[in-house]
Motif scaffolding. Structure first.
Motif, PDB file in Angstrom:
ATOM      1  N   THR A   8       0.796  -1.227   0.109  1.00  0.00           N
ATOM      2  CA  THR A   8      -0.168  -0.078   0.080  1.00  0.00           C
ATOM      3  C   THR A   8       0.834   1.132   0.053  1.00  0.00           C
ATOM      4  O   THR A   8       0.608   2.305  -0.903  1.00  0.00           O
ATOM      5  CB  THR A   8      -0.947   0.061   1.171  1.00  0.00           C
ATOM      6  N   TYR A  12       1.329   4.375  -3.021  1.00  0.00           N
ATOM      7  CA  TYR A  12       1.134   5.662  -2.845  1.00  0.00           C
ATOM      8  C   TYR A  12       2.341   6.724  -2.852  1.00  0.00           C
ATOM      9  O   TYR A  12       2.382   7.679  -2.833  1.00  0.00           O
ATOM     10  CB  TYR A  12       0.263   6.018  -1.576  1.00  0.00           C
ATOM     11  N   ASN A  17      -0.388   8.169  -8.349  1.00  0.00           N
ATOM     12  CA  ASN A  17      -1.348   7.464  -7.398  1.00  0.00           C
ATOM     13  C   ASN A  17      -1.624   8.373  -6.453  1.00  0.00           C
ATOM     14  O   ASN A  17      -2.943   8.313  -5.705  1.00  0.00           O
ATOM     15  CB  ASN A  17      -0.715   6.184  -7.079  1.00  0.00           C
ATOM     16  N   LEU A  18      -0.947   9.176  -5.807  1.00  0.00           N
ATOM     17  CA  LEU A  18      -1.215  10.132  -4.683  1.00  0.00           C
ATOM     18  C   LEU A  18      -2.023  11.216  -5.224  1.00  0.00           C
ATOM     19  O   LEU A  18      -2.923  11.718  -4.445  1.00  0.00           O
ATOM     20  CB  LEU A  18       0.172  10.934  -4.296  1.00  0.00           C
ATOM     21  N   LYS A  20      -4.490  10.773  -7.503  1.00  0.00           N
ATOM     22  CA  LYS A  20      -5.674   9.965  -7.558  1.00  0.00           C
ATOM     23  C   LYS A  20      -6.508  10.068  -6.105  1.00  0.00           C
ATOM     24  O   LYS A  20      -7.636  10.173  -5.801  1.00  0.00           O
ATOM     25  CB  LYS A  20      -5.485   8.585  -8.196  1.00  0.00           C
ATOM     26  N   LEU A  21      -5.502   9.625  -5.256  1.00  0.00           N
ATOM     27  CA  LEU A  21      -6.085   9.765  -3.932  1.00  0.00           C
ATOM     28  C   LEU A  21      -6.734  10.967  -3.554  1.00  0.00           C
ATOM     29  O   LEU A  21      -7.715  11.087  -2.833  1.00  0.00           O
ATOM     30  CB  LEU A  21      -4.984   9.521  -2.881  1.00  0.00           C
ATOM     31  N   CYS A  22      -5.824  12.190  -3.903  1.00  0.00           N
ATOM     32  CA  CYS A  22      -6.289  13.506  -3.688  1.00  0.00           C
ATOM     33  C   CYS A  22      -7.662  13.717  -4.324  1.00  0.00           C
ATOM     34  O   CYS A  22      -8.446  14.568  -3.807  1.00  0.00           O
ATOM     35  CB  CYS A  22      -5.099  14.283  -3.936  1.00  0.00           C
ATOM     36  N   MET A  55      -9.754   7.953   6.125  1.00  0.00           N
ATOM     37  CA  MET A  55      -9.088   7.152   5.234  1.00  0.00           C
ATOM     38  C   MET A  55      -8.894   5.370   5.781  1.00  0.00           C
ATOM     39  O   MET A  55      -8.942   4.649   5.093  1.00  0.00           O
ATOM     40  CB  MET A  55      -7.585   7.503   5.153  1.00  0.00           C
ATOM     41  N   TRP A  64     -15.494   3.679  -2.263  1.00  0.00           N
ATOM     42  CA  TRP A  64     -14.144   3.665  -2.447  1.00  0.00           C
ATOM     43  C   TRP A  64     -13.691   3.333  -3.819  1.00  0.00           C
ATOM     44  O   TRP A  64     -14.033   2.324  -4.233  1.00  0.00           O
ATOM     45  CB  TRP A  64     -13.261   2.979  -1.515  1.00  0.00           C
ATOM     46  N   LEU A  68      -7.845   2.271  -5.835  1.00  0.00           N
ATOM     47  CA  LEU A  68      -6.949   2.718  -5.138  1.00  0.00           C
ATOM     48  C   LEU A  68      -7.007   1.600  -3.927  1.00  0.00           C
ATOM     49  O   LEU A  68      -8.129   1.175  -3.548  1.00  0.00           O
ATOM     50  CB  LEU A  68      -7.588   4.100  -4.521  1.00  0.00           C
ATOM     51  N   ARG A  70      -7.270   0.102  -0.172  1.00  0.00           N
ATOM     52  CA  ARG A  70      -7.717   0.474   1.164  1.00  0.00           C
ATOM     53  C   ARG A  70      -6.264   0.576   2.297  1.00  0.00           C
ATOM     54  O   ARG A  70      -5.529  -0.214   2.082  1.00  0.00           O
ATOM     55  CB  ARG A  70      -8.780  -0.417   1.574  1.00  0.00           C
TER      56      ARG A  70
END
Length: 322
Positions: A8, A12, A17-18, A20-22, A55, A64, A68, A70
């Motif tokens: 995980t 990130y 990918n970070l 996409k999380l934002c 999160m 979710w 991404l 978890r």
């Protein structure tokens, strides 16, 4: 650290990918945020603890993203939050007053701190809308040089929109009145004119239906009597009511044709401040139609000379009046 946790965190570590999380955290599915002013700019902030809680355990009903991974533990979430601060997608802030923030000197992530979002996501759509807004503004400013068919189209669209709003408001009011007489409050599109809601939310819900509050019986009876009296008048006086309907039809036709106001020639508008004097042709016609027997014996030159004398007298009279 378990293998899944390492996977995980390594996922990130990639900035894409970070982002996409934002994008997910900044969407409507993300954690709730509050508004404040920081450096004379409106910002959105939240507590670090609430971000970590979301999160690890998202609120019920949150979808979710499947692409991404978890977070299984709080340590994983805290480690990623530190990466968000390192990439300056968010920074730590301190409250200076109610709704007023300042940037904190401490840049490390801590669950007890307040963090302000810097990341705003993909701005392509915002730039596109700004471009369309500027183009639309320039297009409206150039209205005088539009071709005639575009001017007619804009006029028809404006009139149609105006009539649509008018009939919608009338329909909502009459529908509410009919049901209110029976003892219930029924609104079609109850939030249509709520300025605090967005465009889409203004059409939700489609209707509202609830029982009328007590103490309005006499008002309902009075409105019912007035309404049925109007219906009786419309039935027993068909000529007057038909004239009213015909007048409304003519009003709409004139509205679409652009002839609602009385027609005034451009020449009359330009000469509105000038003294109104008869033209030479009008004076000649008036002279020819005169019934004075003495003028009939005069020659054409004598008539013209007499007419000029009359004009001079009229001009002197106008000067004396001024």
């Amino acid at each position: 650290m378990s293998p899944n946790a390492a996977d995980t965190l390594s996922f990130y570590e990639d900035e894409k990918n970070l982002k996409k999380l934002c994008d997910f955290l900044r969407s409507s599915e993300g954690p709730p945020v509050r508004e404040a002013i920081e450096m004379d700019k409106r910002v959105y902030y939240l507590k670090g603890e609430k971000l970590v809680n979301f999160m690890v355990e998202p609120k019920k009903g949150t979808k979710w993203p499947k692409n991404l991974p978890r977070f299984k533990t709080r340590q994983e979430a805290i480690a990623v939050c530190k990466e968000l601060c390192n990439y300056q997608y968010m920074h730590r802030s301190v409250k200076r007053g109610k709704g007023d923030l300042v940037i904190s000197r401490d840049r490390d992530f801590d669950e007890s701190g307040i963090f302000t979002w810097i990341y705003e996501g993909d701005k392509s759509f915002s730039h596109l809308m700004t471009t369309l807004l500027i183009m639309g503004f320039l297009f409206c400013v150039c209205f005088p040089i539009w071709p005639n068919f575009l001017k007619v189209f804009a006029w028809y669209m404006s009139v149609s929109f105006l009539l649509l709003i008018f009939f919608l408001v009338t329909f909502r009011g009459l529908l509410f009145l009919f049901v209110w007489i029976l003892g219930y409050d029924f609104w079609f599109l109850p939030n249509l004119f709520d300025e605090q809601l967005g465009f889409v939310d203004s059409f939700k819900p489609l209707y509202s239906f609830e029982k009328t509050k007590e103490g309005q019986l006499m008002y309902r009876i009075g409105i019912a009597v007035a309404f049925f009296s109007f219906c009786w008048w419309a039935i027993t006086q068909p000529s007057e009511f038909d004239g009213f309907v015909a007048a409304q039809g003519d009003f709409i036709k004139d509205l679409y044709a652009g002839t609602l106001l009385s027609d005034v020639s451009q020449a009359d508008k330009e000469n509105i401040d000038k003294p109104k004097m008869e033209s030479l042709e009008d004076l000649l016609k008036k002279l020819e139609s005169s019934d004075d027997p003495e003028e009939e014996l005069l020659s054409e030159d004598e008539r013209l000379e007499k007419m000029m004398e009359n004009l001079m007298d009229e001009e002197e009279d106008l000067t004396d009046e001024e």
